[in-house]
Design an enzyme around this catalytic site. Structure first.
Site, PDB file in Angstrom:
ATOM      1  N   GLY A  46     -78.063 -35.538   9.033  1.00  0.00           N
ATOM      2  CA  GLY A  46     -78.644 -36.356   7.980  1.00  0.00           C
ATOM      3  C   GLY A  46     -77.621 -37.289   7.477  1.00  0.00           C
ATOM      4  O   GLY A  46     -76.367 -36.759   7.742  1.00  0.00           O
ATOM      5  N   GLN A  51     -72.727 -43.029   2.445  1.00  0.00           N
ATOM      6  CA  GLN A  51     -71.825 -42.357   3.247  1.00  0.00           C
ATOM      7  C   GLN A  51     -71.178 -43.583   4.348  1.00  0.00           C
ATOM      8  O   GLN A  51     -70.080 -43.543   4.797  1.00  0.00           O
ATOM      9  CB  GLN A  51     -72.023 -41.160   4.078  1.00  0.00           C
ATOM     10  CG  GLN A  51     -72.611 -39.969   3.252  1.00  0.00           C
ATOM     11  CD  GLN A  51     -72.823 -38.969   3.986  1.00  0.00           C
ATOM     12  OE1 GLN A  51     -74.259 -38.894   4.398  1.00  0.00           O
ATOM     13  NE2 GLN A  51     -71.972 -38.146   4.654  1.00  0.00           N
ATOM     14  N   CYS A  94     -70.622 -31.714   5.868  1.00  0.00           N
ATOM     15  CA  CYS A  94     -70.828 -32.899   5.783  1.00  0.00           C
ATOM     16  C   CYS A  94     -69.841 -33.784   6.423  1.00  0.00           C
ATOM     17  O   CYS A  94     -68.849 -33.526   6.668  1.00  0.00           O
ATOM     18  CB  CYS A  94     -70.610 -33.111   3.955  1.00  0.00           C
ATOM     19  SG  CYS A  94     -71.249 -34.929   3.586  1.00  0.00           S
ATOM     20  N   LEU A  95     -70.516 -34.859   6.780  1.00  0.00           N
ATOM     21  CA  LEU A  95     -69.540 -36.001   7.582  1.00  0.00           C
ATOM     22  C   LEU A  95     -68.646 -36.567   6.788  1.00  0.00           C
ATOM     23  O   LEU A  95     -67.507 -36.990   7.022  1.00  0.00           O
ATOM     24  CB  LEU A  95     -70.460 -37.102   8.377  1.00  0.00           C
ATOM     25  CG  LEU A  95     -71.439 -36.735   9.367  1.00  0.00           C
ATOM     26  CD1 LEU A  95     -72.377 -37.910   9.843  1.00  0.00           C
ATOM     27  CD2 LEU A  95     -70.886 -35.944  10.701  1.00  0.00           C
ATOM     28  N   HIS A 136     -79.272 -31.837   0.231  1.00  0.00           N
ATOM     29  CA  HIS A 136     -77.901 -32.247   0.543  1.00  0.00           C
ATOM     30  C   HIS A 136     -77.894 -33.769   0.582  1.00  0.00           C
ATOM     31  O   HIS A 136     -76.901 -34.619  -0.232  1.00  0.00           O
ATOM     32  CB  HIS A 136     -77.257 -31.725   1.948  1.00  0.00           C
ATOM     33  CG  HIS A 136     -76.064 -32.131   2.186  1.00  0.00           C
ATOM     34  ND1 HIS A 136     -75.109 -31.250   2.343  1.00  0.00           N
ATOM     35  CD2 HIS A 136     -75.597 -33.241   2.719  1.00  0.00           C
ATOM     36  CE1 HIS A 136     -73.950 -32.061   2.794  1.00  0.00           C
ATOM     37  NE2 HIS A 136     -74.441 -33.471   2.967  1.00  0.00           N
ATOM     38  N   GLU A 137     -78.820 -34.285   1.233  1.00  0.00           N
ATOM     39  CA  GLU A 137     -78.826 -35.864   1.249  1.00  0.00           C
ATOM     40  C   GLU A 137     -79.116 -36.635  -0.002  1.00  0.00           C
ATOM     41  O   GLU A 137     -78.736 -37.532  -0.297  1.00  0.00           O
ATOM     42  CB  GLU A 137     -79.773 -36.402   2.309  1.00  0.00           C
ATOM     43  CG  GLU A 137     -79.455 -35.804   3.950  1.00  0.00           C
ATOM     44  CD  GLU A 137     -77.716 -35.915   4.253  1.00  0.00           C
ATOM     45  OE1 GLU A 137     -77.238 -37.220   3.759  1.00  0.00           O
ATOM     46  OE2 GLU A 137     -77.389 -35.247   4.986  1.00  0.00           O
ATOM     47  N   HIS A 140     -76.338 -36.808  -2.187  1.00  0.00           N
ATOM     48  CA  HIS A 140     -75.444 -38.054  -1.948  1.00  0.00           C
ATOM     49  C   HIS A 140     -76.148 -39.166  -2.663  1.00  0.00           C
ATOM     50  O   HIS A 140     -75.164 -40.049  -3.204  1.00  0.00           O
ATOM     51  CB  HIS A 140     -75.419 -38.330  -0.343  1.00  0.00           C
ATOM     52  CG  HIS A 140     -74.555 -37.610   0.439  1.00  0.00           C
ATOM     53  ND1 HIS A 140     -73.103 -37.565   0.282  1.00  0.00           N
ATOM     54  CD2 HIS A 140     -74.809 -36.879   1.490  1.00  0.00           C
ATOM     55  CE1 HIS A 140     -72.524 -36.792   1.157  1.00  0.00           C
ATOM     56  NE2 HIS A 140     -73.689 -36.329   1.945  1.00  0.00           N
TER      57      HIS A 140
HETATM   58 NI    NI Z   1     -73.499 -35.041   3.586  1.00  0.00          NI
END
Ligand code: NI
Length: 169
Positions: A46, A51, A94-95, A136-137, A140
């Protein structure tokens, strides 16, 4: 298409709430393509626009298994309408939070509404892994990282590691 640079913690940009997408124009369509390419390259399951430095309420995800055909989903201006139950999301990552994983308590099932890239209304009933990915997304998009949802002790460990690495540079 282009690979986009990922904004990482502790960049404060990640902790702001995002603005709704008002017009799904060509620029947004290009952004979606580039976000998808970036997500598949990393690889991630995701990616939220914030991000990659875009303060908009937009995310992409693909929860298909490695041996399955890719299945890109785009979710614009999503809202969690209801949630129930609780599960432990094990080893969440998470990236934007490189080299760190932790268990996070999440809702077991959620109902999400939003629109897709063609402005078609979406209503997604998600449970288990998909519910975790969407929570999670969508976090963000509200300026929340998964490390905001773990104990301050564990978060402190990660912060110290990051500060050490920053000093090394
Ligand atoms: Ni993330």
């Amino acid at each position: 298409m282009a690979i986009l640079e990922i904004v990482t913690y502790p960049d404060k940009f990640l902790s702001q709430p995002t603005q709704p997408v008002e017009n799904i124009d060509g620029k947004i369509q290009d952004l979606i393509e580039n976000m998808a390419e970036t997500m598949y390259m990393e690889p991630g399951i995701g990616l939220a626009a914030i991000q990659v430095g875009i303060n908009k309420s937009l995310l992409v995800y693909d929860v298909s298994a490695k041996d399955e055909k890719r299945s890109l989903h785009v979710l614009i201006n999503p809202r969690i309408i209801s949630s129930e139950g609780s599960i432990l999301s094990e080893g969440e990552g998470c990236l934007s939070v490189p080299d760190f994983r932790a268990d996070v308590k999440r809702s077991a099932a959620i109902l999400v509404e939003g629109v897709d890239r063609n402005e078609k209304p979406l209503r997604i009933e998600a449970e288990g892994f998909l519910a975790v990915v969407l929570q999670h997304e969508i976090d963000h998009l509200n300026g929340i990282l998964f490390i905001d949802r773990i104990s301050s002790l564990k978060r402190g460990m990660y912060k110290r590691k990051i500060q050490k690495n920053l000093r090394k540079k």
